[in-house]
Every structure is written in C-alpha cells, then in structure tokens.
Scaffold this motif. Structure first.
Motif, short mmCIF file in Angstrom:
data_model
loop_
_atom_site.label_atom_id
_atom_site.label_comp_id
_atom_site.label_asym_id
_atom_site.label_seq_id
_atom_site.Cartn_x
_atom_site.Cartn_y
_atom_site.Cartn_z
N UNK A 129 0.86 -1.18 0.00
CA UNK A 129 0.00 0.00 0.00
C UNK A 129 0.89 1.23 0.00
N UNK A 130 0.73 2.09 -0.98
CA UNK A 130 1.57 3.27 -1.10
C UNK A 130 0.93 4.45 -0.37
N UNK A 131 1.71 5.05 0.52
CA UNK A 131 1.30 6.26 1.20
C UNK A 131 2.30 7.35 0.84
N UNK A 132 1.84 8.31 0.08
CA UNK A 132 2.75 9.31 -0.46
C UNK A 132 2.94 10.45 0.52
N UNK A 133 4.19 10.76 0.79
CA UNK A 133 4.54 11.85 1.69
C UNK A 133 4.49 13.16 0.91
N UNK A 134 4.05 14.23 1.56
CA UNK A 134 3.93 15.53 0.90
C UNK A 134 5.28 15.98 0.37
N UNK A 168 2.22 13.18 -5.78
CA UNK A 168 1.73 12.03 -5.03
C UNK A 168 0.77 12.37 -3.92
N UNK A 169 1.05 13.39 -3.11
CA UNK A 169 0.24 13.66 -1.92
C UNK A 169 -1.04 14.43 -2.25
N UNK A 170 -0.93 15.49 -3.04
CA UNK A 170 -2.10 16.34 -3.31
C UNK A 170 -2.83 15.98 -4.59
N UNK A 171 -2.22 15.17 -5.45
CA UNK A 171 -2.76 14.82 -6.77
C UNK A 171 -2.90 16.03 -7.69
N UNK A 301 -7.69 19.82 -5.44
CA UNK A 301 -6.27 19.49 -5.56
C UNK A 301 -5.41 20.71 -5.28
N UNK A 302 -5.81 21.84 -5.79
CA UNK A 302 -5.04 23.07 -5.58
C UNK A 302 -5.00 23.43 -4.10
N UNK A 303 -6.12 23.35 -3.41
CA UNK A 303 -6.14 23.67 -1.98
C UNK A 303 -5.28 22.69 -1.18
N UNK A 304 -5.35 21.43 -1.53
CA UNK A 304 -4.54 20.43 -0.84
C UNK A 304 -3.06 20.68 -1.09
N UNK A 305 -2.72 21.06 -2.32
CA UNK A 305 -1.33 21.36 -2.65
C UNK A 305 -0.82 22.55 -1.84
N UNK A 307 -1.93 23.67 0.93
CA UNK A 307 -1.99 23.43 2.38
C UNK A 307 -0.88 22.51 2.87
N UNK A 308 -0.67 21.39 2.18
CA UNK A 308 0.24 20.39 2.74
C UNK A 308 1.50 20.13 1.91
N UNK A 309 1.50 20.53 0.63
CA UNK A 309 2.59 20.05 -0.21
C UNK A 309 3.59 21.12 -0.64
N UNK A 310 3.13 22.32 -0.93
CA UNK A 310 4.05 23.32 -1.47
C UNK A 310 5.23 23.57 -0.52
#
Length: 506
Positions: A129-134, A168-171, A301-305, A307-310
């Motif tokens: 099971x792949x869990x992608x880190x931000x 991977x994290x935010x798609x 996707x943009x909000x997730x990016x 918030x957690x990935x950028x």
C-alpha cells in the motif's frame, strides 16, 4: 563514479532513503550505507565543489579502504518459518525476536532483526500500500490518447502527445501537448511542469519511456544522461517504475485517466490549428480540474497542494534547465571533436582520448573525466572548424609524427598529382592540422587502387577544386576520373538505340 554521484544526489539532494537508492541503482542497502559513510568520513559536503572531478572524488572516498557496513555476521533464523508464525493471532515481532535470542544469545539486536525480517517479507510480497509523503514524489507519463492538430493552410492533421504529471500527496495535475515523446519534448515538458508547480519534489517516478530510461530494469535501470542532467539541475532524484508494475505509478495512471476524460473528452469536438492553441485550451481545462472539489476529501487538488505540499517541496533554481544533447566522442589527430558535422578544438594533449560532448542551442562543451576542458559557441554555418589558439600544439607536439611533410611524403609515393592534391587540401585550411583528417581519409580511399587511376582521380579533383573527402569519394564512385567522349575514336558519331538522331526533331 557516475553512479556514485547519482547516489550522493539522491541522498543529499533529494533526501531519498538508502532502500530507495539501492532499489534504483540495483545494489544492496548496505552498499549504499557504506558509500554514504565514506562520504561523511571524507568530509564531502553538498553540493559538490565545481572542481570535484571523478579522480578527486575517488581519491577522497577510497583513501582508507574502509570497512564494509551492513554485512550479516550473526546466525539467522529460518525467515520463511517466522513469516508463517507471524500470521498467527497474537504473534508479533517482539515475541519472535525473544524466541530467536533464546536460541542465539549473540544474535542480532531487535532493530536489526526487524529490518532483516521486513526485507525478507518484501521479497515475498510484490504488492504494498503506497502512502505518499507531501512533497516527495511526482509521477510523470504520456497519455495513450493523442490530440489532432490541423494545419491551417494545407488541412493536414498531425497528432500530438499529451504529457501528464501528478504529485503524489495532493494529486495536483499538470498536462500539456507535445509533438512527440522524443527527448527534447520530454525534458521540455518537465521544465514547464516545474514552473507550473512553482516548486520541485524530491523524486520523479517516470514510466520506462526510452526518452527517460535507456535500459528498464528492476535491479539496474539506466537513466538517460540528458534526463539525469535535467534532474541534477533541479536537485531531484529519478526513480523509474518497475517494468510491468502499474501499481508503482498508480497515481499517474489515475491522473492520466482523469486527464483523458476531463481534458481530451471535453475537447474532442474542438479543432486546433496550432500546438499553442491546443495547450491554451488544455491550461483552461487543467485549472478547472485542479480547482474542482474532490468528493471524498472535500477540498480541491489546488487547496490540498497549497496546504500540505508546497512548503514541503524544494524551491525552484534561479534559471530553467536548458536542454542539452550528450554524446561520446573521440578526439581526432587534429585535436578536434565532431558535433553535428562541425568540428571544435580541445587541448591538443587530449588527442585520441574519449570525451563527452554537451550540445545546447548556443554552446558546445567538452568534458574529459568529468572536467570541462573546452567551451565553444555552437556553429550552424560558415567554417566547419572552430579552433581556439590556446588549444593548438606547441613546438613539442605530443604526436609529432602527424605532420604535413609526412602526409605529402606518403602521397608523393603514389605520384605527383596525389601529392598536389594533399598540398591543396592542407593549403585550403587556416591551420594545416585542420586538414589532417581530410588527407587521411583521401589516402585511405586510395588504398588498393591502381596508381594510374589514383593519379587520374587526384588530377580531376585538383582541376575542379574538389578538395573535400566526400568530393574525392564521389569522383571514384562515379568513375569521373576516366575521360569520356561523346564520339568514337575515329571521330564518327556513336550509334545506339538509346541515342536519338537528327530525324527525331523533324
């Protein structure tokens, strides 16, 4: 040394673990840890110094021989039996380790025992099971669907490829149309992808496309050199998906399917007349897609990016990567290397050495053992030779036997016309050394030929000014060295079925 540099880039630049590095390079994690230990012991800092050639890096890494890290020195249990026991209710690794130490008191400590157990377990099960880190991975691939683009003048339809990248994290998804999947389009799409994200992930996970991976292999994938140079410019590691393992790139596969329905499906009835027009429409559809709320998460996707990935991604370098072609070349006896039918000088001490050439739209760079030895402005026309004065040999040449006198003497042994041809070839060049390659080629053409014919061909070449290798070869191929006449020896017109007489024109 290229693989060692790749190892250091992935660890220090991309923050990849020893297991990921070992998987990409096809070596054991213990070997990765050994090299990292050597780098730390040698005080090697990151990024590497500009003048850190392969020889310098080798000397610093292997000065003491070192001790192999991660080797297995203790007795090991039957891992297959332990895996079966682990499936029993109430059994955990602590219990299994305590039973192991009861049998082998000098055996492995708990942490090493768990590591070896997990290694064996992963070899048994190909799925996980792949869990992608931000900020960790971006999956890149080409869609199987293509977009038709019509020529506005001729109406001819040309199909364009669709490049898709998914974080991977935010798609968060990026897509664009390119004319092909060739290396320049592949690398250029990555450059625009990084610019779109505004940041750089730590790893790229491409499919085994030839433009990115020269040799697809689970144990030893070979990354295309230009692609690897682009990755090094952005400080990102490359971890190709395993051949025929779609779950390794499940994120991009889902992104490709979504892009096909959201972009290609919605634009199927639109006629495009240029690649730019197509990409403008894709950009609009892409923004709608990335700003659309995801049903299960309740955010886009943009909000997730944002918030957690950028913030977890690396910053962009100051300048975009400039695409370059890398090739191996051999320095000729005229101390020049050939790139796209033009010749560029290198220090004459490198005669007969193998070098790497790096060609961009504006420059040609030559590297020997990882060190740049020459740089030229790229030539697209004019004189074919670009020679820098500092590269020319001094009075004490390393290869003094290659001289104009020797070439003339060899030609003189055939005849005066051949000698005249060699003299003319050398005199045509600004520097006689630049004509060595042509002279050797011409003399090689004459091997095994009758001296009379060679003399006739040389005379013909001098008369018409055909002083290039290809011109002399054409004279011999088409037998232009032999005199031809439209009349017979007795001056009477030739008669032949294919010759039309004067009556034909009445």
């Amino acid at each position: 040394m290229r693989r060692i540099r790749h190892l250091l880039t992935m660890h220090f630049g991309a923050g990849a673990s020893a297991r990921l590095i070992a998987r990409e390079l096809g070596i054991s994690p213990s070997t990765v840890r050994e090299y990292l230990g050597r780098a730390i012991a040698a005080g090697i800092t990151w990024p590497l110094d500009v003048d850190a050639t392969d020889e310098i890096l080798m000397a610093r890494l292997f000065v003491n021989g070192g001790v192999r890290l991660g080797a297995r020195y203790h007795a090991e249990p039957d891992w297959a039996v332990l895996v079966r026991e682990f499936k029993r209710p109430g059994v955990n690794l602590v219990i299994l380790w305590e039973e192991y130490r009861a049998t082998h008191p000098e055996g492995y400590a708990y942490s090493r025992f768990c590591e070896l157990f997990r290694d064996f377990e992963r070899r048994l099960s190909p799925t996980m099971r792949q869990q992608h880190v931000a900020g960790h991975k971006a999956f890149v691939d080409y869609s199987g669907k293509r977009v038709p683009i019509a020529d506005p003048v001729t109406g001819e339809v040309r199909m364009a490829e669709i490049f898709v990248a998914v974080l991977g994290a935010s798609s968060l998804t990026y897509a664009e149309a390119t004319w092909s999947q060739a290396l320049p389009d592949w690398v250029g799409a990555h450059v625009r992808m990084f610019r779109y994200f505004g940041a750089v992930p730590r790893l790229l996970v491409p499919d085994n496309l030839k433009s990115g991976v020269n040799k697809a292999s689970f144990y030893d994938p070979e990354i295309n050199r230009s692609y690897a140079a682009m990755a090094a410019h952005y400080g990102v590691g490359v971890l190709p998906a395993r051949p025929r393992r779609p779950r390794d790139k499940a994120a991009v596969e889902a992104g490709v399917r979504f892009a096909q329905s959201y972009i290609v499906g919605r634009l199927r009835n639109v006629t495009f007349f240029s690649l730019g027009e197509c990409n403008a429409a894709i950009a609009v559809a892409l923004e709608r897609m990335n700003n659309r709320e995801m049903r299960r998460l309740g955010v886009s996707r943009r909000q997730l990016f944002e918030t957690i990935e950028r913030h977890a991604m690396q910053p962009l370098p100051q300048d975009d990567y400039e695409y370059a072609d890398w090739h191996l070349a051999r320095v000729g006896i005229d101390y020049h290397v050939e790139v796209q039918s033009f010749f560029y000088s290198v220090p004459h001490a490198l005669i007969r050495e193998q070098v790497d050439t790096r060609a961009t739209a504006r420059t040609i760079e030559v590297f020997h053992r990882g060190k740049r030895v020459a740089a030229h402005v790229r030539r697209y026309g004019g004189p074919r030779h670009g020679t820098q004065p500092e590269h020319m040999p001094s009075a004490h040449r390393r290869y003094a036997e290659w001289t104009p006198e020797r070439l003339q003497r060899q030609a003189r042994g055939i005849g005066p016309n051949t000698e005249a041809l060699i003299i003319a070839v050398l005199a045509r060049r600004p520097h006689p050394e630049q004509g060595f390659r042509t002279c050797l080629g011409v003399l090689r053409l004459f091997r095994g030929l009758d001296a009379v014919r060679v003399e006739a061909a040389s005379l013909r070449a001098v008369e018409i000014g055909a002083l290039a290798y290809a011109s002399v070869a054409s004279i011999l191929k088409h037998r232009l060295d032999r005199p031809t006449s439209p009349q017979a020896t007795d001056e009477t017109p030739l008669l032949h079925d294919n010759i039309r007489g004067s009556s034909y024109y009445h």
